[in-house]
Design a protein around this motif. Structure first.
Motif, mmCIF file in Angstrom:
data_model
loop_
_atom_site.group_PDB
_atom_site.id
_atom_site.type_symbol
_atom_site.label_atom_id
_atom_site.label_comp_id
_atom_site.label_asym_id
_atom_site.label_seq_id
_atom_site.Cartn_x
_atom_site.Cartn_y
_atom_site.Cartn_z
ATOM 1 N N ARG A 566 36.614 44.012 45.612
ATOM 2 C CA ARG A 566 36.818 44.728 44.090
ATOM 3 C C ARG A 566 35.908 44.203 43.437
ATOM 4 N NH1 ARG A 566 42.612 45.671 45.600
ATOM 5 N NH2 ARG A 566 41.858 47.359 47.141
ATOM 6 N N PRO A 567 35.821 42.229 42.908
ATOM 7 C CA PRO A 567 35.343 42.086 41.879
ATOM 8 C C PRO A 567 33.991 42.337 41.864
ATOM 9 C CG PRO A 567 36.765 40.296 43.066
ATOM 10 C CD PRO A 567 36.679 41.703 44.345
ATOM 11 N N ILE A 668 27.852 36.465 44.725
ATOM 12 C CA ILE A 668 27.422 36.581 43.388
ATOM 13 C C ILE A 668 27.065 36.921 42.351
ATOM 14 C CG2 ILE A 668 26.679 33.733 41.538
ATOM 15 C CD1 ILE A 668 27.695 32.650 43.914
ATOM 16 N N THR A 669 25.572 36.840 42.661
ATOM 17 C CA THR A 669 24.693 37.955 42.003
ATOM 18 C C THR A 669 24.877 39.739 41.250
ATOM 19 O OG1 THR A 669 22.699 36.836 43.418
ATOM 20 C CG2 THR A 669 22.593 38.872 41.408
ATOM 21 N N HIS A 675 29.081 43.220 35.858
ATOM 22 C CA HIS A 675 30.517 42.760 34.776
ATOM 23 C C HIS A 675 29.453 42.695 33.383
ATOM 24 C CE1 HIS A 675 33.905 42.346 36.278
ATOM 25 N NE2 HIS A 675 33.176 41.662 37.534
ATOM 26 N N ILE A 676 27.703 42.500 33.910
ATOM 27 C CA ILE A 676 26.698 42.754 32.837
ATOM 28 C C ILE A 676 26.527 44.480 32.085
ATOM 29 C CG2 ILE A 676 24.927 41.839 31.569
ATOM 30 C CD1 ILE A 676 24.412 39.188 33.696
ATOM 31 N N SER A 677 26.588 44.787 33.665
ATOM 32 C CA SER A 677 26.294 46.215 33.034
ATOM 33 C C SER A 677 26.991 47.097 32.423
ATOM 34 C CB SER A 677 25.664 46.798 33.808
ATOM 35 O OG SER A 677 26.625 46.483 35.726
#
Lengths: 680, 75
Positions: A566-567, A668-669, A675-677
């Protein structure tokens, strides 16, 4: 057993030895234009005029010393009783270097036959080799062959069968350019390679001592030369007190004199030498230029991907139309035969959707490998190692490590194997760890599908950026690791730069066919099986055969793992199941999606529209798609790669560690990318 | 002088090689020994260089090139 001849194939790396071996045995050993392909010996069998010939393919080596693993394997095998006749395969277009090994083999005392391979290149360059003079000077039969065109094969076996008796030697005919020898024996009648008097005197002296101490030792001349070279393994095996004879190592003298003799041979047998050498120098002036080298390389790679996408996609369109028609025809046919629904579902939704979906990517794969084969066969690939050496050095890797990384764009399996060419274990492990980050061709279908669904006209850009991201992650990992273990770059690059040649259609065809066949085989086996299994776990649940996919086993399994994903924006049980299935082979992510979402022709326009719609209803948007592509790029390589890593690093613990590291990196990537997008 | 100081297009003679045993033997097996003629084809300032000896081109790392002692061929 009496009728069996055992023939050992030996030669320099890159001389076409394995191709020749395959031409005889029909075995499909891996052939690659990179040293270290054959590390352990391989055996095959053929018959010649009722005689069984056992063929042994040995690692490619430059010399018969015993300093590397390959050399030791080859030398021990040849010297043992395992081999009756040695076939020395030489690249005729590079005769000078190849003859050095030949001279060493002749000295060994076993029957040797020189197979001159790649004569077509010699001719194409306008050179000629005097095939009468060469055997006169070497005292062994010389047979021109073409492994590629399968010519000269039976003559070579004929020569091997007739030459296996070491007593039958051809006479030597040497000119001595007016040099007078003061050595008491005229060895020129016995041996091809005769050294200067001061060496010959020492050989005689050592032979005498050897005869006293080890009278039954065969070929004492060879052992004497090895003592002069201070060869450790011979000194250990047969200790001898030679202090008064050997005051220093004569190895350099012996090597030099061998090369001097080779120069003599080349002068006499090679006509029209170095006519086209200037061409290679002229090309190298640009391709390895200090400023232009890197931009040219990047441009070439960009062109390769551009072709892969544009031409590949163009052809893919036709494949899709064909698949659509085929799928519909089969369904109609099965319905008209009144087959039961379950079977129709298995065939159409499971097998055709899964395997067929993968097959439509064949044009992309074909173009990618065609381009890579072209670069490899032309001789450009080893230049890349030179161009990249400085940059790789800053990352704590040798320029040679770039080749495995580059091969990683094709398939991680040969890429991981190619890391054998690296000398230092640390370098090798690092390269093996980061190679799977290079985006292999199996991941291409995933990018193509999801980028065309979500990114429209920017699809190609998104695909290309996946490749760049893979390189970036690999490079960063290498950089951090080299900081941690404090290893500085070795700056000890040592690689042969072959002359440029126009790639031969035959070699490229074989190379591309091998890859296409691999891809088809995978589609027919792993992906077929995975599709059937996927269909099964999606159509059966705790309550038996289910039509509602959300009641299936697959759904249950997916739901358990979903929280972990989910994250990173992949918290959908369908996606999780597809990712797990993708460990079998990365293309399976695509074929699973088509099974999971019940879409038959997933890569076609309406297929993608249907898929986008069902994904959108789940709340799966652009950011999720990007995260999925990144995750696919970086997470656990396929089972075949894991097995290869396990074989290469020879440790289960380390393999598990590598896989965990790759999983963590992927998570991680993807998390960061997702989250950035989301911010945009 | 050492090989790394060689100038593009010039041919030199190898005087000596001082590098670890393993690497020295590999160079020798390729034909790079004392007295070998070696032509510098491309000596980029910082890193590796391209040379030619015994009829074949090789790319050599900086460290190797710094440990090969050479002299200009005067003839």
């Amino acid at each position: 057993m009496e009728n069996e001849i055992r023939i050992g194939f030996i030669g320099n790396p890159n001389c076409g030895k394995t191709t020749l071996f395959n031409a005889y045995t029909g075995a499909n050993l891996k052939v690659a234009n990179w040293p270290g392909v054959t590390v352990e010996k391989k055996e095959g069998q053929t018959t010649y005029q009722g005689q069984t010939c056992r063929l042994i393919d040995l690692p490619g080596i430059y010399s018969l010393t015993s300093y590397t693993m390959e050399e030791t394997v080859s030398r021990e095998c040849i010297m043992s009783d395992e081999v009756d006749v040695i076939v020395d395969v030489a690249d005729a277009s590079c005769l000078e270097r190849n003859l050095y090994l030949t001279l060493q083999l002749i000295e060994l005392g076993k029957p040797v036959i020189l197979a001159l391979n790649m004569m077509d290149i010699v001719e194409a360059r306008g050179m000629e080799i005097d095939l009468h003079r060469l055997p006169e000077m070497l005292g062994i039969p010389v047979i021109p062959v073409s492994a590629k065109r399968k010519t000269g094969l039976s003559i070579l076996l004929h020569a091997a069968a007739h030459h296996k008796d070491p007593a039958k030697q051809s006479p030597f005919i040497h000119h001595h350019h007016g040099k007078v020898s003061f050595h008491p024996h005229n060895h020129h009648e016995e041996y091809a390679m005769v050294y200067e008097d001061y060496i010959e005197d020492k050989i005689d002296a050592i032979t005498e001592i050897l005869t006293e101490k080890y009278p039954s030792l065969p070929n004492k001349r060879w052992y004497s030369i090895k003592y002069l070279e201070q060869d450790r393994s011979v000194e250990k095996q047969f200790p001898l007190d030679l202090e008064h004879v050997i005051d220093r190592s004569y190895e350099a003298d012996i090597i030099n004199q061998k090369y001097n003799f080779i120069e003599e041979v080349i002068d006499e047998v090679l006509v029209n030498k170095s006519q086209k050498e200037a061409k290679t120098d002229a090309i190298d002036r640009y391709l390895t230029n200090r400023w232009l080298g890197l931009p040219i390389f990047l441009a070439i790679m960009a062109l390769v991907f551009f072709l892969t996408f544009t031409v590949g996609d163009f052809l893919k369109g036709y494949f899709e139309i064909g698949l659509d028609a085929f799928s519909e025809a089969i369904r109609k046919c099965l319905v008209s035969l009144q087959t039961n629904d379950m079977l129709i579902s298995l065939v159409v939704d499971g097998v055709i959707a899964g395997v067929g979906g993968i097959l439509t990517f064949l044009p992309n794969i074909f173009i990618l490998f065609l381009a890579l084969a072209f670069l490899e066969d032309s001789g450009y690939m080893s230049r890349v190692a030179f161009v990249m050496d400085d940059i790789m050095g800053r990352l704590g890797l040798s320029g040679r490590a770039f080749i495995p990384l580059l091969l990683g764009f094709g398939c991680s399996v040969p890429a991981v194997m190619a890391s054998r060419a690296l000398e230092h274990k640390k370098d090798r492990l690092k390269t093996i760890l980061i190679t799977p980050f290079m985006s292999c061709s199996a991941r291409l279908p995933v990018y193509v599908l999801f980028s065309s669904m979500f990114f429209g006209k920017y699809a190609m850009l998104v695909c290309y950026s996946m490749y760049l991201l893979g390189i970036l992650v690999a490079v960063t990992t290498a950089f951090i690791l080299s900081r941690i273990d404090g290893s500085r770059s070795e700056q000890a690059l040592l690689i042969e730069l072959p002359e440029y040649k126009s790639p031969s259609a035959g070699t490229i065809a074989i190379y591309v066919w091998e890859k296409v066949k691999d891809y088809l085989t995978r589609a027919g086996t792993v992906i077929f099986a995975a599709s059937v299994i996927m269909w099964a776990i999606l159509n059966f649940g705790p309550s038996g055969y289910v039509t509602d996919i959300s009641l299936s086993f697959g759904s249950c399994l997916g739901r358990i793992i979903v929280p972990l994903f989910r994250p990173v924006g992949l918290g959908y049980w369908q996606i999780v199941v597809a990712l797990i299935a993708g460990i079998a082979a990365k293309e399976v992510v695509v074929s699973s999606c088509s099974v999971l979402f019940g879409i038959q022709n997933i890569t076609s326009g309406h297929g993608m529209a249907a898929m986008t719609a069902s994904l959108a209803s789940l709340g799966f948007g652009t950011a999720n798609a990007l995260s999925l592509m990144v995750f696919c790029l970086l997470y656990v390589p396929c089972t075949a790669t894991i097995a290869t890593i396990r074989r290469e690093v020879n440790s289960r613990r380390l393999t598990a560690l590598f896989v965990l590291f790759q999983l963590a990196t992927a998570w991680i990537t993807s998390f960061l990318v997702y989250h950035i997008s989301l911010l945009f | 002088m050492v090989l790394k100081q060689g100038i593009d297009g010039r041919t030199y003679r190898v005087l000596s090689i001082h590098i670890e045993f393993q690497l020295e033997r590999r160079l020798e097996a390729l034909g790079l020994t004392r007295d070998t003629r070696i032509t510098v084809l491309n000596n980029r300032k910082r890193g590796s260089l391209i040379v030619k000896f015994r009829g074949t081109r090789f790319a050599l790392g900086k460290r190797i090139a710094n440990h090969i002692e050479i002299a200009e061929v005067t003839e």
